[in-house]
Design an enzyme around this catalytic site. Structure first.
Site, PDB file in Angstrom:
ATOM      1  CG  HIS A 347       7.254  -9.201 -19.589  1.00  0.00           C
ATOM      2  ND1 HIS A 347       7.960 -10.218 -18.968  1.00  0.00           N
ATOM      3  CD2 HIS A 347       7.997  -8.857 -20.664  1.00  0.00           C
ATOM      4  CE1 HIS A 347       9.069 -10.460 -19.638  1.00  0.00           C
ATOM      5  NE2 HIS A 347       9.117  -9.653 -20.675  1.00  0.00           N
ATOM      6  CE  LYS A 535       6.633 -11.407  -4.542  1.00  0.00           C
ATOM      7  NZ  LYS A 535       6.740 -12.247  -5.714  1.00  0.00           N
ATOM      8  NE  ARG A 536       6.725  -4.237 -10.532  1.00  0.00           N
ATOM      9  CZ  ARG A 536       5.453  -4.186 -10.944  1.00  0.00           C
ATOM     10  NH1 ARG A 536       4.731  -3.110 -10.718  1.00  0.00           N
ATOM     11  NH2 ARG A 536       4.924  -5.199 -11.605  1.00  0.00           N
ATOM     12  CE  LYS A 541       4.981  -7.481  -8.518  1.00  0.00           C
ATOM     13  NZ  LYS A 541       5.260  -8.771  -9.162  1.00  0.00           N
ATOM     14  CB  THR A 643      11.971 -14.546 -12.155  1.00  0.00           C
ATOM     15  OG1 THR A 643      12.059 -13.170 -11.784  1.00  0.00           O
ATOM     16  CG2 THR A 643      11.587 -14.665 -13.614  1.00  0.00           C
ATOM     17  CE  LYS A 647      15.485 -14.095  -9.694  1.00  0.00           C
ATOM     18  NZ  LYS A 647      15.028 -12.698  -9.748  1.00  0.00           N
TER      19      LYS A 647
END
Length: 803
Positions: A347, A535-536, A541, A643, A647
């Site tokens: 991942h 998100k995390r 990110k 993901t 969504k």
């Protein structure tokens, strides 16, 4: 279950009186939730038993999915939806003066995960059951989850998640299936009668793994698979030593997800968790197999064990241990069985996420397992030597144990027959860069399976208004086959549909605005662009890029009287790992910017900044359908898939993003013209890492916008109560901006200007939105799981009698 609402009401009222010993008017919402939950679980139980019996009697191959996380969210609404009785129950409760939504709010989100890894596992469980596939999950029943996030003066504060305070209505404790797991001790080697070496683990400290089973309900079929969660409890076999210490250490194993591992105590606890999960799970899998089959060498024909990232990799040496020590197989036969049983999903390309364990911690904690891993390493290195004689650097790089570290990803690759990435770009990077040596050594193992999401939760459940509109427009075939959403493409220019889409989005925005007002005390403009990054919290990110852009907009509004923009509400939600100080500093920065922007009379009507604390699945179900813009802005090459991007796409938000992870495939399907793509490509990023050439200070010195916002981190721009953000400033300039925030800043500003310009033309915006929904069906986890089932696991659909 219930033929109509009247039958449901009669049964519900009767159960309240019989179970609670009180009249319905005296019952609380929590009472009503537990009664309803118990009724549903009992109904599920019939199909649950029949499913397991069907699997046992048919003796076909099954898959067991091992994951350290399962981010399930709330289950009441999802179970009602999958059972096909949501409307009946909702109408019956309404007649009794009860809101089903209120009862759903009573349920706590299960504290079993953190981010995309855990949510993917939950989506996979849903798809396996909904596709009538024999697949079960194994995880840990964390008593206090990751943590409950609270924001105090802009700082993240972690509290234990109390999700089990009132019990968990869906679980069934099965103490008769308890498994004993050993730690510490020593291994003695003795010779048996035939001269064969026997390994005995002596003076071990045992922990009881007690299973709690949750039913996983397929969508309107009769399949109910199982998610088994292990709870660590003191063993009755444990010698009477320091019992208080032993009890405390034992219960800590299943207390928190991802304990802080900055010290040895935390590292030991994490390693304990991982072995606890795999030892209990593998023993149970073999026990179930042995009840159906007699020849252990046939295991791969009946069982596939899937490792979700590196956390469960110790399952490989654990199976070897059982085959060698308990079944008496020789090494070659045991290894053949093992390597035909396991498959592994990678991942990440982040080196820090590819787990390594110090031998000095690993060996004393798991003495027998270490001995097996050492032998696997010796034999694997011998294979490498035979193929690459004299290439010591290559062998040291690929070894499972080197420089006194056990490398879990290397063990996973060596012990699995399949290694897959989770997006085309991610898999290509694994094959050509991060795992290139392993790919060259065994290319047949590597394959791609692009991630997916379950539309049953992220469309049908979280956005019933949009679902109804889609059914009205293209029929309901997409509910069973989400790729039928492509039928929507031909309506992308339909003005009636566009207007209806706008109304649905407005409903969801108003619902989220009410949540923001209730939770944050902040009123937001529902006519503004809802721009969302949830998100995390991690540097790659790039929530920081988003925040610096907001600071730029603030400066522009304040300084340029001619500047105009459509009002924009920037919404954040994220948890930072407790030991990740840099990420926590970014959360503080978001709040400092929000405090400045939201209270400035000149800017507050044009930009608002919202941070919704304690981001979780149930909150995501409210946020995602309301979004106009989806922020997917990770440094290219760093996000394996994502993901959340899928969504948002399925709910009609337009993506601003880099060509990273699954964004690449989204752009290929819907067209880059229907997204807002910006920034470095992955090959450019990787070239910078390999060859250098990036100098962050050049962007700082040559772009006044960058220089201004970066200086504002440390020059007193924020209030006197805010400490300066030297750590972030230094990461950008002194440490040369590892994630290329400054390099991509200008392109990000330009992309946002395109967003603003496009939003001013509603028909064009809505056309793009409809096209995104139409192409989102490919990114269903049903498609992903069907590919896993066919290409990796070799399992087949087999259903009971359909409803």
């Amino acid at each position: 279950m219930f033929s109509d609402k009247n039958e449901f009401k009669e049964s519900f009222l009767k159960r309240i009186e019989m179970s609670l010993g009180k009249a319905f008017p005296d019952s609380t919402k929590r009472d009503q939730f537990h009664i309803l939950g118990n009724m549903i679980r009992e109904h599920i139980s019939t199909n649950w038993i029949q499913t397991n019996e069907h699997y046992r009697l048919n003796q076909k191959k099954q898959v067991y999915y091992l994951s350290i996380e399962f981010l399930l969210g709330r289950l009441l609404g999802q179970n009602l939806l999958n059972l096909g009785i949501y409307d009946i129950v909702q109408e019956g409760l309404h007649d009794l003066g009860i809101s089903l939504h209120d009862l759903e709010e009573v349920e706590s989100d299960a504290g079993l995960g953190n981010g995309g890894l855990g949510r993917l596992a939950a989506c996979f469980m849903d798809s396996l059951a909904s596709l009538d596939l024999p697949g079960h999950g194994y995880g840990i029943r964390y008593k206090h989850g990751l943590f409950e996030q609270r924001i105090v003066d802009g700082f993240q504060v972690e509290l234990p998640e109390q999700w089990l305070r009132h019990g968990h209505v869906w679980e069934v404790r099965k103490p008769d299936l308890t498994v004993e797991v050993p730690f510490w001790g020593r291994v003695e080697t003795i010779k048996g009668k035939d001269g064969k070496l026997i390994f005995e683990h002596r003076d071990a400290e045992y922990v009881s793994a007690v299973p709690y089973d949750l039913p996983v309900v397929g969508y309107q079929n009769t399949t109910v698979n199982t998610l088994r969660l292990w709870s660590a409890e003191p063993s009755r076999y444990q010698p009477n030593r320091d019992m208080m210490r032993y009890k405390r250490d034992t219960e800590a194993i299943s207390e928190f997800l991802y304990p802080d591992d900055t010290h040895d105590e935390g590292k030991i606890l994490r390693l304990k968790q991982q072995y606890f999960l795999v030892s209990a799970s593998v023993k149970t899998i073999l026990r179930q197999f042995s009840s159906r089959q007699s020849n252990i060498e046939d295991l791969p024909e009946h069982v596939a064990i899937h490792i979700n990232d590196t956390h469960p990799v110790l399952a490989i040496p654990e199976l070897m241990r059982i085959l060698l020590d308990e079944y008496g197989l020789d090494w070659d036969k045991a290894w053949r069985v093992t390597t035909k049983t396991f498959c592994y999903t990678n991942h990440t390309t982040l080196s820090e996420a590819l787990e390594k364990w110090s031998v000095r911690i690993f060996q004393p904690l798991l003495p027998r397992i270490y001995g097996i891993v050492h032998e696997i390493n010796e034999r694997y290195c011998q294979q490498l030597w035979e193929k690459y004689p004299g290439e010591w650097d290559r062998i040291k790089h690929m070894a499972i144990i080197s420089y006194d570290e056990v490398k879990m990803a290397h063990l996973a690759i060596a012990g699995s027959y399949s290694v897959n990435g989770v997006a085309k770009l991610h898999t290509d990077i694994l094959k050509t860069r991060e795992m290139n040596m392993f790919y060259n050594f065994s290319p047949e193992k590597f394959n791609n399976k692009t991630n997916g999401i379950t539309h049953r939760r992220w469309l049908l459940k979280s956005n019933p208004e949009l679902t109804q509109l889609l059914v009205h427009t293209i029929g309901d075939s997409f509910i069973k086959d989400p790729e039928q959403l492509m039928e929507l493409e031909r309506y992308s220019n339909d003005s009636v549909l566009q207007e209806d889409m706008k109304k649905v989005k407005q409903i969801k925005k108003e619902q989220l605005a009410a949540r923001i007002l209730d939770q944050n005390g902040l009123s937001v403009d529902t006519e503004s662009i809802f721009d969302v990054q949830v998100k995390r919290l991690h540097a790659y990110k790039r929530q920081l890029l988003n925040v610096l852009h907001i600071m730029y907009l603030y400066n522009r509004i304040k300084e340029d009287s001619s500047f105009t923009m459509h009002p924009q509400t920037f919404i954040f939600g994220a948890k930072a790992s407790p030991g990740y100080y840099y990420a926590k500093k970014i959360i503080k920065l978001i709040h400092s910017v929000a405090n400045k922007v939201n209270h400035d009379p000149k800017t507050k009507d044009l930009i608002k900044v919202v941070f919704l604390e304690n981001y979780r699945v149930s909150l995501a179900e409210e946020i995602i359908p309301a979004a106009n813009v989806s922020e997917q802005i990770s440094t290219a090459s760093k996000e394996a898939s994502g993901t959340g991007n899928m969504k948002f796409m399925m709910n009609g938000a337009l993506t601003i993003g880099t060509l990273d992870g699954a964004n690449v495939e989204m752009a290929e399907r819907v067209g880059q013209e229907n997204m807002f793509i910006f920034g470095l490509r992955s090959e450019q990023v990787l070239d910078y890492y390999s060859y250098g050439g990036y100098v962050a200070s050049e962007y700082y010195h040559h772009d006044e916008r960058i220089r201004q916002v970066v200086n504002q981190l440390v020059n007193g721009f924020f209030s006197d109560n805010d400490e300066p953000f030297d750590l972030i400033y230094d990461s950008l300039l002194t440490e040369n901006d590892y994630y290329f925030v400054l390099r991509d800043f200008s392109a990000y500003v330009d992309a946002h200007e395109k967003i603003n310009a496009t939003y001013k033309h509603p028909k064009e915006w809505l056309r793009k939105s409809i096209l995104n929904i139409a192409h989102s069906g490919y990114f269903s986890s049903d498609r992903t799981i069907a590919e896993y089932a066919k290409d990796i696991w070799g399992i087949e659909q087999y259903s009971l009698i359909r409803k």
